[in-house]
Scaffold this active site. Structure first.
Site, PDB file in Angstrom:
ATOM      1  N   GLY A  26       0.823  -1.215   0.000  1.00 34.80           N
ATOM      2  CA  GLY A  26       0.000   0.000   0.000  1.00 34.80           C
ATOM      3  C   GLY A  26       0.846   1.248   0.000  1.00 34.80           C
ATOM      4  O   GLY A  26       2.054   1.198  -0.211  1.00 34.80           O
ATOM      5  N   ASN A  27       0.183   2.382   0.204  1.00 34.02           N
ATOM      6  CA  ASN A  27       0.905   3.657   0.289  1.00 34.02           C
ATOM      7  C   ASN A  27       0.252   4.543   1.349  1.00 34.02           C
ATOM      8  O   ASN A  27      -0.769   4.187   1.919  1.00 34.02           O
ATOM      9  CB  ASN A  27       0.948   4.348  -1.080  1.00 34.02           C
ATOM     10  CG  ASN A  27      -0.427   4.688  -1.600  1.00 34.02           C
ATOM     11  OD1 ASN A  27      -1.102   5.568  -1.074  1.00 34.02           O
ATOM     12  ND2 ASN A  27      -0.872   3.974  -2.629  1.00 34.02           N
ATOM     13  N   ARG A  28       0.846   5.690   1.593  1.00 29.12           N
ATOM     14  CA  ARG A  28       0.445   6.534   2.730  1.00 29.12           C
ATOM     15  C   ARG A  28      -0.615   7.571   2.398  1.00 29.12           C
ATOM     16  O   ARG A  28      -0.860   8.482   3.186  1.00 29.12           O
ATOM     17  CB  ARG A  28       1.676   7.244   3.308  1.00 29.12           C
ATOM     18  CG  ARG A  28       2.677   6.298   3.905  1.00 29.12           C
ATOM     19  CD  ARG A  28       3.813   7.049   4.568  1.00 29.12           C
ATOM     20  NE  ARG A  28       4.909   6.162   4.900  1.00 29.12           N
ATOM     21  CZ  ARG A  28       4.915   5.339   5.936  1.00 29.12           C
ATOM     22  NH1 ARG A  28       3.881   5.306   6.762  1.00 29.12           N
ATOM     23  NH2 ARG A  28       5.937   4.539   6.152  1.00 29.12           N
TER      24      ARG A  28
END
Ligand code: C5P
Length: 227
Positions: free
Chosen positions: A29-31
């Protein structure tokens, strides 16, 4: 910006960050928090638009008055955005879409085994923004060029103008909002600073400020391009 300049307009906003499953419990995932995309959706509703918000893994309440489609992966986000984009006037791609996904999603949780772990092989995700630009280019030849306005987002750390211009051209969008990535800016924070590049005009610098302000300026620029 004007208060009702998007009345009768159908707009699609993507927000958040995709998750690419590794197994039933793990993902890449990412932030991205979804704050900027939600601010764009709220502002568009307030200005009279009919809004579809495609939200990828956003932990925020649904904005009142928007149709919200929740997705997880880039493939799901692509399906939802392309479906909603049919007949839409504007698409704003504010979501952070994973560039890659695991080739194989394990059906059961990967176990700890003695020795070295198995590698995770990745494959490219489709570039949804580029696909929207390409689809419109083809439709132009058929005389039905929609969405009328396509907006992309990008985070650049260096050579912002040169890299942004190249990306704008490559993706075939009309506006590219280039975030300045830095301390206390962009990801997960209420503030943002950006330069908006246009396919056919001068860059517009948006000073550091609340994501709501940036949303307002983006809709001003979009509204100015709608016939
Ligand atoms: O290439 P880059 O990821 O920097 O481009 C960012 C822009 O492209 C964003 O608007 C993002 O939503 C969109 N994008 C996309 N599909 C991808 C990757 C990015 O639509 N696979």
């Amino acid at each position: 910006g004007s208060t009702a300049d998007l009345v009768g307009r159908r707009v699609v906003v993507s927000a958040g960050g995709t998750r690419e499953a590794i197994d039933p419990v793990r993902f890449i995932g990412n932030r991205s928090s979804g704050l900027q995309g939600y601010a764009l959706a709220r502002t568009a509703v307030a200005r009279g638009a009919e809004v579809t918000l495609v939200a990828a893994n956003v932990g925020l309440p649904d904005p009142a008055g928007a149709r919200v489609v929740r997705v997880e992966s880039a493939i799901q986000l692509r399906e939802a955005v392309l479906a909603a984009a049919e007949g839409a006037d504007v698409v704003v791609m504010a979501a952070a879409v994973a560039d890659f996904r695991p080739v194989r999603q394990q059906a059961t949780k990967i176990k700890k085994t003695p020795g070295e772990p198995e590698p995770i092989y990745l494959t490219k995700n489709p570039d949804i923004l580029a696909e929207l630009g390409e689809t419109r280019r083809k439709r132009r030849e058929e005389g039905r060029p929609y969405p009328e306005v396509i907006v992309g987002f990008a985070a650049e750390t260096d050579d912002v103008l040169a890299n942004g211009r190249a990306k704008l051209a490559r993706k075939g969008c009309d506006l590219l909002v280039v975030n300045q990535v830095g301390e206390n800016l962009a990801f997960g924070t209420p503030d943002n600073a950006a330069i908006v590049l246009a396919a056919d005009g001068d860059p517009v610098e948006i000073p550091r400020g609340p994501k709501e302000d940036l949303a307002g300026i983006v809709w001003d620029l979009v509204a100015g391009r709608l016939v």
